[in-house]
Scaffold this motif. Structure first.
Motif, PDB file in Angstrom:
ATOM      1  N   PRO A  91       0.978  -1.291   0.104  1.00 60.37           N
ATOM      2  CA  PRO A  91      -0.184  -0.030   0.082  1.00 60.37           C
ATOM      3  C   PRO A  91       0.728   1.127  -0.231  1.00 60.37           C
ATOM      4  O   PRO A  91       0.516   2.203  -0.790  1.00 60.37           O
ATOM      5  N   LEU A  92       1.870   1.305   0.757  1.00 61.83           N
ATOM      6  CA  LEU A  92       2.538   2.441   0.882  1.00 61.83           C
ATOM      7  C   LEU A  92       3.606   2.701  -0.198  1.00 61.83           C
ATOM      8  O   LEU A  92       3.623   3.723  -0.958  1.00 61.83           O
ATOM      9  N   ASP A  93       3.821   1.612  -0.819  1.00 60.67           N
ATOM     10  CA  ASP A  93       4.742   1.630  -2.122  1.00 60.67           C
ATOM     11  C   ASP A  93       3.649   1.992  -3.348  1.00 60.67           C
ATOM     12  O   ASP A  93       4.217   2.900  -4.239  1.00 60.67           O
ATOM     13  N   LEU A  94       2.499   1.874  -3.393  1.00 60.55           N
ATOM     14  CA  LEU A  94       1.605   1.975  -4.338  1.00 60.55           C
ATOM     15  C   LEU A  94       1.240   3.621  -4.114  1.00 60.55           C
ATOM     16  O   LEU A  94       1.587   4.245  -5.337  1.00 60.55           O
ATOM     17  N   LYS A 135       4.401  -4.547 -12.366  1.00 56.77           N
ATOM     18  CA  LYS A 135       3.754  -3.985 -11.059  1.00 56.77           C
ATOM     19  C   LYS A 135       3.563  -2.433 -11.077  1.00 56.77           C
ATOM     20  O   LYS A 135       2.570  -1.849 -10.718  1.00 56.77           O
ATOM     21  N   VAL A 136       4.323  -1.684 -11.668  1.00 58.81           N
ATOM     22  CA  VAL A 136       4.277  -0.452 -11.983  1.00 58.81           C
ATOM     23  C   VAL A 136       2.954  -0.027 -12.967  1.00 58.81           C
ATOM     24  O   VAL A 136       2.166   0.713 -12.643  1.00 58.81           O
ATOM     25  N   ARG A 137       2.949  -0.695 -13.855  1.00 57.40           N
ATOM     26  CA  ARG A 137       1.754  -0.536 -14.683  1.00 57.40           C
ATOM     27  C   ARG A 137       0.352  -0.840 -14.110  1.00 57.40           C
ATOM     28  O   ARG A 137      -0.444  -0.118 -14.194  1.00 57.40           O
ATOM     29  N   ILE A 138       0.266  -1.911 -13.123  1.00 55.10           N
ATOM     30  CA  ILE A 138      -0.914  -2.098 -12.293  1.00 55.10           C
ATOM     31  C   ILE A 138      -1.285  -1.206 -11.421  1.00 55.10           C
ATOM     32  O   ILE A 138      -2.522  -0.722 -11.183  1.00 55.10           O
ATOM     33  N   GLN A 139       0.012  -0.522 -10.812  1.00 55.46           N
ATOM     34  CA  GLN A 139      -0.321   0.291  -9.580  1.00 55.46           C
ATOM     35  C   GLN A 139      -0.664   1.926 -10.117  1.00 55.46           C
ATOM     36  O   GLN A 139      -1.297   2.760  -9.331  1.00 55.46           O
ATOM     37  N   GLY A 150      -1.000  -4.929  -7.345  1.00 58.61           N
ATOM     38  CA  GLY A 150       0.439  -5.103  -7.753  1.00 58.61           C
ATOM     39  C   GLY A 150       1.396  -5.832  -6.558  1.00 58.61           C
ATOM     40  O   GLY A 150       2.341  -6.473  -6.642  1.00 58.61           O
ATOM     41  N   TRP A 151       0.307  -6.448  -5.495  1.00 53.60           N
ATOM     42  CA  TRP A 151       0.903  -7.563  -4.704  1.00 53.60           C
ATOM     43  C   TRP A 151       1.546  -8.747  -5.320  1.00 53.60           C
ATOM     44  O   TRP A 151       2.696  -9.141  -4.641  1.00 53.60           O
ATOM     45  N   ALA A 152       1.150  -9.321  -6.047  1.00 54.11           N
ATOM     46  CA  ALA A 152       1.553 -10.580  -6.792  1.00 54.11           C
ATOM     47  C   ALA A 152       2.934 -10.419  -7.511  1.00 54.11           C
ATOM     48  O   ALA A 152       3.851 -11.238  -7.213  1.00 54.11           O
ATOM     49  N   PRO A 153       2.858  -9.263  -8.390  1.00 54.21           N
ATOM     50  CA  PRO A 153       4.363  -9.111  -8.993  1.00 54.21           C
ATOM     51  C   PRO A 153       5.445  -8.668  -8.081  1.00 54.21           C
ATOM     52  O   PRO A 153       6.654  -8.906  -8.273  1.00 54.21           O
ATOM     53  N   ALA A 179      -2.040  -8.266 -16.635  1.00 54.04           N
ATOM     54  CA  ALA A 179      -1.344  -7.336 -17.094  1.00 54.04           C
ATOM     55  C   ALA A 179      -0.086  -7.952 -17.985  1.00 54.04           C
ATOM     56  O   ALA A 179       0.243  -7.533 -19.010  1.00 54.04           O
ATOM     57  N   TRP A 180       0.373  -9.252 -17.668  1.00 51.28           N
ATOM     58  CA  TRP A 180       1.594  -9.714 -18.356  1.00 51.28           C
ATOM     59  C   TRP A 180       1.211 -10.074 -19.818  1.00 51.28           C
ATOM     60  O   TRP A 180       1.881  -9.656 -20.894  1.00 51.28           O
ATOM     61  N   PRO A 181       0.040 -10.799 -20.141  1.00 51.18           N
ATOM     62  CA  PRO A 181      -0.105 -10.929 -21.650  1.00 51.18           C
ATOM     63  C   PRO A 181      -0.530  -9.656 -22.220  1.00 51.18           C
ATOM     64  O   PRO A 181      -0.147  -9.720 -23.529  1.00 51.18           O
TER      65      PRO A 181
END
Length: 353
Positions: free
Chosen positions: A71-74, A173-177, A108-111, A189-191
Protein backbone atom coordinates in the motif's frame (compact mmCIF):
# COMPACT_ATOMS: atom_id res chain seq x y z
CA UNK A 1 33.37 -24.08 -7.83
CA UNK A 2 31.89 -24.60 -4.37
CA UNK A 3 34.84 -26.70 -3.19
CA UNK A 4 37.21 -23.82 -3.95
CA UNK A 5 34.84 -21.34 -2.28
CA UNK A 6 34.65 -23.62 0.76
CA UNK A 7 38.42 -23.63 1.07
CA UNK A 8 38.43 -19.84 0.70
CA UNK A 9 35.73 -19.54 3.35
CA UNK A 10 37.79 -21.54 5.83
CA UNK A 11 40.63 -19.04 5.45
CA UNK A 12 38.44 -15.93 5.25
CA UNK A 13 38.54 -13.15 7.87
CA UNK A 14 34.72 -13.24 7.74
CA UNK A 15 34.54 -16.76 9.19
CA UNK A 16 33.40 -17.42 12.71
CA UNK A 17 35.80 -17.18 15.67
CA UNK A 18 35.39 -20.89 16.36
CA UNK A 19 36.73 -21.94 12.95
CA UNK A 20 39.70 -24.19 13.48
CA UNK A 21 43.17 -23.46 12.11
CA UNK A 22 44.24 -25.59 9.17
CA UNK A 23 47.48 -27.56 9.38
CA UNK A 24 49.66 -27.62 6.30
CA UNK A 25 49.70 -31.43 6.22
CA UNK A 26 46.50 -32.69 7.84
CA UNK A 27 46.06 -36.35 8.56
CA UNK A 28 43.30 -38.32 6.85
CA UNK A 29 41.24 -38.33 10.04
CA UNK A 30 41.62 -34.57 10.44
CA UNK A 31 40.71 -34.00 6.80
CA UNK A 32 37.54 -36.04 7.25
CA UNK A 33 36.58 -34.18 10.40
CA UNK A 34 37.08 -30.80 8.71
CA UNK A 35 34.05 -31.53 6.53
CA UNK A 36 31.84 -31.86 9.61
CA UNK A 37 30.09 -28.61 10.62
CA UNK A 38 30.94 -27.19 14.06
CA UNK A 39 28.81 -28.57 16.89
CA UNK A 40 25.27 -27.17 16.74
CA UNK A 41 25.51 -25.85 13.15
CA UNK A 42 23.41 -27.42 10.39
CA UNK A 43 26.05 -26.75 7.73
CA UNK A 44 29.59 -25.53 7.28
CA UNK A 45 30.28 -21.86 6.55
CA UNK A 46 30.99 -21.41 2.84
CA UNK A 47 29.52 -24.77 1.78
CA UNK A 48 27.00 -25.14 -1.04
CA UNK A 49 24.28 -25.87 1.54
CA UNK A 50 25.20 -22.68 3.40
CA UNK A 51 24.86 -20.56 0.24
CA UNK A 52 21.57 -22.26 -0.68
CA UNK A 53 20.11 -21.56 2.77
CA UNK A 54 21.29 -17.94 2.50
CA UNK A 55 19.29 -17.73 -0.73
CA UNK A 56 16.25 -19.12 1.08
CA UNK A 57 16.69 -16.48 3.79
CA UNK A 58 16.82 -13.84 1.06
CA UNK A 59 13.57 -15.11 -0.50
CA UNK A 60 11.75 -14.86 2.83
CA UNK A 61 13.24 -11.53 3.90
CA UNK A 62 12.61 -9.68 0.62
CA UNK A 63 9.38 -11.37 -0.50
CA UNK A 64 7.57 -10.93 2.82
CA UNK A 65 8.69 -7.38 3.57
CA UNK A 66 8.11 -5.86 0.14
CA UNK A 67 4.65 -7.44 -0.06
CA UNK A 68 3.78 -6.12 3.42
CA UNK A 69 4.37 -2.50 2.34
CA UNK A 70 2.57 -2.68 -1.03
CA UNK A 71 0.00 0.00 0.00
CA UNK A 72 2.76 2.49 0.84
CA UNK A 73 4.69 1.54 -2.29
CA UNK A 74 1.56 2.08 -4.40
CA UNK A 75 1.06 5.60 -3.01
CA UNK A 76 4.77 6.38 -3.42
CA UNK A 77 4.68 5.35 -7.10
CA UNK A 78 1.57 7.44 -7.72
CA UNK A 79 3.18 10.46 -6.05
CA UNK A 80 6.13 10.07 -8.42
CA UNK A 81 4.17 9.70 -11.66
CA UNK A 82 1.22 12.04 -10.98
CA UNK A 83 2.18 14.66 -8.35
CA UNK A 84 -0.64 16.99 -9.47
CA UNK A 85 -3.30 14.45 -8.48
CA UNK A 86 -1.60 12.94 -5.44
CA UNK A 87 -0.37 15.88 -3.34
CA UNK A 88 1.27 14.00 -0.46
CA UNK A 89 1.24 10.61 1.25
CA UNK A 90 -1.94 11.16 3.25
CA UNK A 91 -3.75 12.67 0.26
CA UNK A 92 -2.49 9.79 -1.90
CA UNK A 93 -4.06 7.24 0.44
CA UNK A 94 -7.34 9.19 0.58
CA UNK A 95 -7.62 9.53 -3.20
CA UNK A 96 -6.68 5.88 -3.79
CA UNK A 97 -9.21 4.57 -1.25
CA UNK A 98 -11.94 6.90 -2.56
CA UNK A 99 -11.47 5.74 -6.14
CA UNK A 100 -10.75 2.03 -5.65
CA UNK A 101 -11.67 1.12 -2.09
CA UNK A 102 -9.42 -0.49 0.50
CA UNK A 103 -8.77 -3.49 -1.77
CA UNK A 104 -7.23 -1.13 -4.30
CA UNK A 105 -4.32 -0.52 -1.93
CA UNK A 106 -3.21 -4.12 -2.50
CA UNK A 107 -2.87 -3.72 -6.28
CA UNK A 108 0.41 -5.14 -7.49
CA UNK A 109 0.96 -7.52 -4.58
CA UNK A 110 1.54 -10.60 -6.80
CA UNK A 111 4.35 -9.18 -9.00
CA UNK A 112 5.81 -7.60 -5.87
CA UNK A 113 5.93 -10.91 -3.99
CA UNK A 114 7.26 -12.97 -6.90
CA UNK A 115 9.69 -10.34 -8.18
CA UNK A 116 11.23 -9.45 -4.84
CA UNK A 117 11.43 -13.09 -3.76
CA UNK A 118 13.54 -13.79 -6.85
CA UNK A 119 15.55 -10.66 -6.18
CA UNK A 120 16.13 -11.69 -2.56
CA UNK A 121 17.33 -15.13 -3.63
CA UNK A 122 20.03 -13.56 -5.79
CA UNK A 123 20.75 -10.54 -3.59
CA UNK A 124 21.50 -12.37 -0.35
CA UNK A 125 22.59 -15.73 -1.74
CA UNK A 126 25.02 -14.35 -4.30
CA UNK A 127 26.29 -11.68 -1.88
CA UNK A 128 27.55 -14.43 0.41
CA UNK A 129 29.12 -16.25 -2.56
CA UNK A 130 30.85 -13.14 -3.91
CA UNK A 131 31.97 -11.97 -0.45
CA UNK A 132 33.75 -15.25 0.20
CA UNK A 133 35.11 -15.37 -3.36
CA UNK A 134 36.45 -11.81 -3.42
CA UNK A 135 37.99 -12.03 0.06
CA UNK A 136 39.74 -15.21 -1.09
CA UNK A 137 41.53 -13.24 -3.81
CA UNK A 138 43.32 -11.27 -1.07
CA UNK A 139 45.60 -12.34 1.73
CA UNK A 140 44.14 -12.36 5.23
CA UNK A 141 45.40 -8.92 6.26
CA UNK A 142 44.41 -7.27 2.97
CA UNK A 143 40.94 -8.83 3.15
CA UNK A 144 40.47 -7.27 6.59
CA UNK A 145 41.95 -3.87 5.69
CA UNK A 146 39.89 -3.57 2.50
CA UNK A 147 36.77 -5.32 3.77
CA UNK A 148 34.53 -2.35 2.92
CA UNK A 149 35.57 -2.66 -0.73
CA UNK A 150 34.83 -6.39 -0.54
CA UNK A 151 31.32 -5.62 0.77
CA UNK A 152 30.76 -3.04 -1.99
CA UNK A 153 32.03 -5.27 -4.80
CA UNK A 154 30.16 -8.36 -3.58
CA UNK A 155 26.85 -6.53 -3.15
CA UNK A 156 27.12 -4.79 -6.54
CA UNK A 157 27.86 -8.10 -8.27
CA UNK A 158 24.93 -9.82 -6.56
CA UNK A 159 22.50 -7.01 -7.36
CA UNK A 160 23.46 -7.04 -11.04
CA UNK A 161 21.96 -10.51 -11.37
CA UNK A 162 19.14 -9.87 -8.88
CA UNK A 163 17.77 -7.01 -11.02
CA UNK A 164 17.65 -9.18 -14.13
CA UNK A 165 15.28 -11.44 -12.20
CA UNK A 166 13.28 -8.52 -10.78
CA UNK A 167 12.88 -6.27 -13.85
CA UNK A 168 9.94 -8.02 -15.61
CA UNK A 169 7.86 -8.20 -12.43
CA UNK A 170 8.72 -4.61 -11.47
CA UNK A 171 7.52 -3.39 -14.87
CA UNK A 172 4.21 -5.23 -14.47
CA UNK A 173 3.80 -3.96 -10.89
CA UNK A 174 4.21 -0.30 -11.87
CA UNK A 175 1.73 -0.66 -14.75
CA UNK A 176 -0.87 -2.18 -12.42
CA UNK A 177 -0.37 0.47 -9.75
CA UNK A 178 -0.08 3.64 -11.85
CA UNK A 179 -2.21 3.09 -14.99
CA UNK A 180 -5.94 3.12 -14.10
CA UNK A 181 -7.91 0.58 -16.10
CA UNK A 182 -4.84 -1.18 -17.53
CA UNK A 183 -5.04 -4.28 -15.34
CA UNK A 184 -5.86 -5.29 -11.80
CA UNK A 185 -3.81 -8.48 -11.56
CA UNK A 186 -0.54 -9.92 -12.84
CA UNK A 187 -2.47 -12.44 -14.94
CA UNK A 188 -4.14 -9.54 -16.77
CA UNK A 189 -1.11 -7.30 -17.08
CA UNK A 190 1.47 -9.81 -18.33
CA UNK A 191 -0.29 -10.93 -21.57
CA UNK A 192 -1.36 -7.35 -22.34
CA UNK A 193 2.21 -6.11 -22.10
CA UNK A 194 3.50 -8.97 -24.28
CA UNK A 195 0.77 -8.49 -26.90
CA UNK A 196 1.05 -4.70 -27.10
CA UNK A 197 4.80 -4.17 -26.73
CA UNK A 198 6.61 -7.51 -26.86
CA UNK A 199 8.89 -9.08 -24.26
CA UNK A 200 11.39 -6.24 -24.55
CA UNK A 201 9.11 -4.00 -22.51
CA UNK A 202 9.91 -6.04 -19.40
CA UNK A 203 13.55 -4.96 -19.58
CA UNK A 204 13.00 -1.39 -20.72
CA UNK A 205 13.63 -0.20 -17.19
CA UNK A 206 16.57 -2.54 -16.46
CA UNK A 207 19.36 0.03 -16.82
CA UNK A 208 17.71 2.63 -14.56
CA UNK A 209 16.77 -0.26 -12.26
CA UNK A 210 20.48 -1.05 -12.00
CA UNK A 211 21.02 2.66 -11.39
CA UNK A 212 18.56 2.53 -8.50
CA UNK A 213 19.24 -0.89 -7.01
CA UNK A 214 23.01 -1.31 -7.29
CA UNK A 215 23.87 1.86 -5.28
CA UNK A 216 21.02 0.94 -2.91
CA UNK A 217 22.36 -2.56 -2.34
CA UNK A 218 25.98 -1.43 -2.03
CA UNK A 219 24.88 0.98 0.70
CA UNK A 220 22.57 -1.63 2.23
CA UNK A 221 25.28 -4.24 2.73
CA UNK A 222 28.38 -2.09 3.32
CA UNK A 223 26.61 0.30 5.69
CA UNK A 224 24.99 -2.59 7.55
CA UNK A 225 28.28 -4.46 7.98
CA UNK A 226 30.14 -1.35 9.19
CA UNK A 227 27.27 -0.21 11.44
CA UNK A 228 27.17 -3.66 13.01
CA UNK A 229 30.88 -3.37 13.79
CA UNK A 230 30.41 0.08 15.34
CA UNK A 231 27.39 -0.94 17.42
CA UNK A 232 29.16 -3.92 18.94
CA UNK A 233 32.33 -1.92 19.50
CA UNK A 234 30.91 1.30 20.97
CA UNK A 235 27.21 0.87 21.84
CA UNK A 236 26.44 -2.67 22.97
CA UNK A 237 27.67 -2.93 26.58
CA UNK A 238 28.98 -6.49 26.28
CA UNK A 239 30.81 -8.58 23.66
CA UNK A 240 28.69 -10.19 20.93
CA UNK A 241 29.44 -13.72 22.10
CA UNK A 242 27.93 -12.84 25.50
CA UNK A 243 24.69 -11.51 23.96
CA UNK A 244 21.70 -13.80 23.63
CA UNK A 245 20.44 -14.56 20.13
CA UNK A 246 17.48 -12.26 20.82
CA UNK A 247 19.78 -9.39 21.77
CA UNK A 248 21.86 -10.00 18.65
CA UNK A 249 18.72 -9.81 16.50
CA UNK A 250 17.83 -6.44 18.08
CA UNK A 251 21.28 -5.12 17.13
CA UNK A 252 20.76 -6.52 13.63
CA UNK A 253 17.44 -4.63 13.33
CA UNK A 254 19.03 -1.34 14.50
CA UNK A 255 21.94 -1.64 12.07
CA UNK A 256 19.50 -2.50 9.27
CA UNK A 257 17.35 0.58 9.90
CA UNK A 258 20.35 2.91 9.87
CA UNK A 259 21.53 1.36 6.62
CA UNK A 260 18.02 1.64 5.15
CA UNK A 261 17.83 5.42 5.63
CA UNK A 262 21.03 5.91 3.61
CA UNK A 263 19.81 3.38 1.02
CA UNK A 264 16.63 5.37 0.38
CA UNK A 265 18.50 8.63 -0.13
CA UNK A 266 21.15 7.39 -2.58
CA UNK A 267 18.70 5.44 -4.75
CA UNK A 268 15.63 7.71 -4.81
CA UNK A 269 16.23 9.72 -8.03
CA UNK A 270 16.66 6.49 -10.02
CA UNK A 271 13.55 5.06 -8.35
CA UNK A 272 11.50 8.02 -9.64
CA UNK A 273 12.88 7.55 -13.17
CA UNK A 274 12.06 3.80 -13.12
CA UNK A 275 8.48 4.50 -12.07
CA UNK A 276 8.04 7.05 -14.88
CA UNK A 277 9.64 4.79 -17.51
CA UNK A 278 7.38 1.87 -16.67
CA UNK A 279 4.31 4.12 -16.72
CA UNK A 280 5.01 5.82 -20.07
CA UNK A 281 6.19 3.51 -22.86
CA UNK A 282 7.38 6.46 -25.02
CA UNK A 283 9.50 8.10 -22.31
CA UNK A 284 13.30 8.06 -22.06
CA UNK A 285 15.58 8.75 -19.11
CA UNK A 286 16.58 12.11 -20.59
CA UNK A 287 13.02 13.23 -21.26
CA UNK A 288 11.91 12.30 -17.73
CA UNK A 289 14.79 14.10 -16.01
CA UNK A 290 14.27 17.14 -18.25
CA UNK A 291 10.56 17.27 -17.48
CA UNK A 292 10.80 16.69 -13.73
CA UNK A 293 13.94 18.71 -13.01
CA UNK A 294 16.27 18.16 -10.05
CA UNK A 295 13.55 18.82 -7.45
CA UNK A 296 11.06 16.57 -9.23
CA UNK A 297 13.18 13.43 -9.02
CA UNK A 298 13.15 13.75 -5.22
CA UNK A 299 9.35 13.66 -5.00
CA UNK A 300 8.18 10.95 -2.60
CA UNK A 301 11.48 10.77 -0.67
CA UNK A 302 9.78 11.09 2.73
CA UNK A 303 7.55 8.02 2.43
CA UNK A 304 10.39 6.13 0.76
CA UNK A 305 12.73 6.77 3.72
CA UNK A 306 10.04 5.42 6.06
CA UNK A 307 9.34 2.48 3.76
CA UNK A 308 12.95 1.57 2.95
CA UNK A 309 14.24 2.16 6.48
CA UNK A 310 11.63 -0.18 7.94
CA UNK A 311 11.95 -2.57 5.02
CA UNK A 312 15.74 -2.87 5.29
CA UNK A 313 15.65 -3.32 9.05
CA UNK A 314 13.02 -6.06 8.77
CA UNK A 315 14.90 -7.76 5.93
CA UNK A 316 18.10 -8.01 7.94
CA UNK A 317 16.10 -9.13 11.00
CA UNK A 318 14.28 -11.88 9.07
CA UNK A 319 17.48 -12.95 7.27
CA UNK A 320 19.37 -13.26 10.55
CA UNK A 321 16.39 -14.94 12.25
CA UNK A 322 16.29 -17.55 9.45
CA UNK A 323 19.97 -18.25 10.10
CA UNK A 324 19.22 -18.70 13.80
CA UNK A 325 16.21 -20.96 13.13
CA UNK A 326 18.09 -23.13 10.61
CA UNK A 327 21.17 -23.30 12.90
CA UNK A 328 23.42 -21.77 10.26
CA UNK A 329 26.87 -20.36 11.03
CA UNK A 330 26.59 -16.65 11.94
CA UNK A 331 30.09 -15.19 11.91
CA UNK A 332 30.64 -12.07 14.02
CA UNK A 333 31.75 -8.78 12.42
CA UNK A 334 35.18 -9.07 10.79
CA UNK A 335 38.00 -9.27 13.31
CA UNK A 336 41.60 -8.13 12.89
CA UNK A 337 43.87 -11.09 12.08
CA UNK A 338 46.20 -12.07 14.91
CA UNK A 339 49.27 -11.58 12.70
CA UNK A 340 48.19 -8.03 11.88
CA UNK A 341 47.44 -7.22 15.51
CA UNK A 342 50.88 -8.43 16.64
CA UNK A 343 52.61 -6.54 13.84
CA UNK A 344 50.85 -3.29 14.70
CA UNK A 345 51.64 -3.76 18.39
CA UNK A 346 55.30 -4.32 17.55
CA UNK A 347 55.38 -1.20 15.34
CA UNK A 348 53.73 0.84 18.11
CA UNK A 349 56.20 -0.46 20.67
CA UNK A 350 59.13 0.40 18.38
CA UNK A 351 57.84 3.97 17.97
CA UNK A 352 57.51 4.48 21.72
CA UNK A 353 61.17 3.58 22.38
Amino acid sequence: MFSSLLETARNSPFRGPLSGAQCEAPTQAMAASSAVPPSGDSCEFGSSKYFALCGLGGILSCGITHTAVVPLDLVKCRLQVDPDKYKNVLNGFKVSVREEGMRGLAKGWAPTFIGYSLQGLCKFGLYEVFKVGYSGMLDEEAAYSYRTFVYLAASASAEFFADIALSPLEAAKVRIQTMPGFANTLREAWPKMVQNEGYGTFYKGLVPLWGRQIPYTMMKFACFEKTLEILYKYVVPKPREQCTKGEQLVVTFAAGYIAGVFCAIVSHPADTVVSKLNQDKTATVGSIVGKLGWAGVWKGLGPRIIMIGTLTALQWFIYDAVKVYLRMPRPPPAEMPESMRKRLEAEEAAKSK
